[in-house]
Design an enzyme around this catalytic site. Structure first.
Site, PDB file in Angstrom:
ATOM      1  N   MET A 191      41.268  39.049  27.168  1.00 40.62           N
ATOM      2  CA  MET A 191      39.814  39.177  26.680  1.00 40.62           C
ATOM      3  C   MET A 191      39.023  38.166  28.415  1.00 40.62           C
ATOM      4  O   MET A 191      38.868  36.906  27.209  1.00 40.62           O
ATOM      5  CB  MET A 191      39.192  39.009  25.509  1.00 40.62           C
ATOM      6  CG  MET A 191      39.845  39.740  24.076  1.00 40.62           C
ATOM      7  SD  MET A 191      39.719  39.398  23.044  1.00 40.62           S
ATOM      8  CE  MET A 191      37.923  40.334  22.806  1.00 40.62           C
ATOM      9  N   CYS A 220      45.290  37.206  42.354  1.00 41.41           N
ATOM     10  CA  CYS A 220      44.537  36.593  40.564  1.00 41.41           C
ATOM     11  C   CYS A 220      45.629  37.839  40.149  1.00 41.41           C
ATOM     12  O   CYS A 220      46.170  37.620  38.831  1.00 41.41           O
ATOM     13  CB  CYS A 220      43.036  36.476  40.507  1.00 41.41           C
ATOM     14  SG  CYS A 220      43.180  35.825  38.356  1.00 41.41           S
ATOM     15  N   CYS A 260      34.819  33.918  41.601  1.00 36.36           N
ATOM     16  CA  CYS A 260      34.655  32.981  40.084  1.00 36.36           C
ATOM     17  C   CYS A 260      34.792  31.683  40.676  1.00 36.36           C
ATOM     18  O   CYS A 260      34.014  30.485  40.093  1.00 36.36           O
ATOM     19  CB  CYS A 260      35.701  33.332  39.231  1.00 36.36           C
ATOM     20  SG  CYS A 260      37.540  33.219  39.886  1.00 36.36           S
TER      21      CYS A 260
END
Length: 388
Positions: A7, A101, A198
């Site tokens: 999540m 990632c 990010c």
């Protein structure tokens, strides 16, 4: 089935977890703490790994009534994604950190830990479809091509696919996912999509790199090898770039010039006309396959190739072949012995443009993801075929 729902704090992963619960699975939510500055808020950030995202994920898990944990993978993320990103730029390549990632963190470190803890699958909010094929699980495009994310999952292996669960793969649109989140009372229903890198939340990749890669001034050359300018660090340039070149000598025809290539060993940047960006073939290593292809990869085969997450697929022919010493470039890894060679079908498609070493090329056969490789060299349109 015991499912670990990854999540992120966004609407897609929240609805994916909700659907897993509704399907009757035993679901546990987990948020990956990837930042080495865990107190970072989203103020000015366009990433997906802030403390606010972790709180959004926790609220969604509470609403769904599932256990929730935060796993700190920041050290692994730094080593496998951030450090790799820096090393690739230093080597004159333009990497895709989201691919690394997915490969190293979300579907390696996370999945390995999940399996060790007894989970059967990891659920994510990616838009992609799993199909049980003749030789095992196959990764296919999502039903909604406009939201298809199979490209960024092209690094997955057959073993990883066997433990993946993509509940959103058959959803026709993102609007339906947001509407479903509203109906379920999830507060992230209208949360904007994350974008950009990010760990560079302000989007200034060149500025960030200047703090992590040593800047060495060097020459800017034209295609004939003549010096036409100076740069303050080759890592600050990307193939296809037009603006900010600061050239000291205009082109003879007065037309704009673009970055054609970066030479890390000689610390040179090569520029030329727009038409020189046209690419008819690509080749590279660091390849992997999403499952058993079902045919001999050494023989040329028809496929589609996609070189960016939101690019259109291009018809091509490809094969796996030994690297020829005469074709080895500065971007090739010294230990690599084989590469995937791809010839663009120029009778059916326009040449590729702005192809940079370090980018990821994903191969498709129909809607199926066959595998991926990292581009090491590009062959100009009209030059000798990359995959004869």
């Amino acid at each position: 089935m015991k499912v670990l729902a990854a999540m992120s704090g966004g609407v897609d992963s929240a609805v994916a977890a909700a659907r897993a619960v509704e399907a009757g699975h035993e679901v546990v939510g987990v948020h990956l703490a990837l930042s080495r500055m865990p107190g970072t808020l989203r103020t000015g950030s366009r990433g997906c790994c802030t403390i606010e995202d972790a709180m959004d994920a926790r609220r969604a898990a509470n609403m769904l009534g599932i256990p929730f944990y935060v796993w700190d993978l920041s050290e692994r993320f730094k080593e496998d994604v951030v450090d790799d990103f820096i090393a690739e730029y230093a080597a004159g390549r333009t990497p895709n950190p989201c691919m690394r990632c997915n490969e190293k963190i979300k579907f390696a470190a996370l999945l390995d830990k999940a399996i060790a803890l007894g989970f059967d699958a990891v659920a994510t909010g990616h838009y992609a479809t799993l199909v049980e094929g003749k030789h095992g699980p196959e990764l296919h495009r999502a039903s909604a091509w406009s939201k298809d994310q199979s490209y960024v999952l092209g690094v997955l292996t057959e073993r990883q696919l066997a433990h993946c669960y993509f509940p959103l793969g058959d959803t026709p649109s993102k609007q339906l996912v947001r509407a479903e989140a509203e109906e379920r009372g999830l507060q992230v229903a209208q949360k904007p999509d994350s974008h950009d890198i990010c760990f560079i939340p302000d989007g200034d990749t060149r500025g960030w790199l200047s703090e992590h890669v040593r800047r060495e001034p060097g020459d800017i050359l034209d295609e004939a090898g003549d010096v036409v300018g100076r740069h303050d660090g080759a890592h600050g340039y990307t193939v296809g770039q037009r603006r900010g070149l600061q050239l000291g000598r205009p082109a003879p025809d007065g037309q704009p010039r673009y970055v054609l290539s970066i030479r890390p060993v000689s610390n040179q940047v090569v520029v030329g006309p727009r038409e020189s960006l046209a690419i008819g073939g690509i080749a590279g290593g660091r390849f992997s396959w999403t499952g058993e292809p079902g045919f001999d990869l050494a023989e040329p085969f028809a496929c589609d190739v996609q070189i960016r997450a939101h690019a259109d697929p291009v018809p091509a022919r490809a094969r796996l072949a030994p690297i020829l010493d005469a074709e080895r470039t500065e971007q090739h890894r010294a230990e690599a012995t084989h590469e995937v060679r791809v010839d663009i079908d120029l009778e059916r498609a326009e040449p590729l443009s702005g192809v940079a070493p370090g980018q990821t090329a994903v191969l498709y056969v129909g809607t199926r993801v066959l595998g991926q490789f990292t581009i090491d060299r590009a062959v100009p349109a009209g030059a000798a075929a990359a995959a004869p």
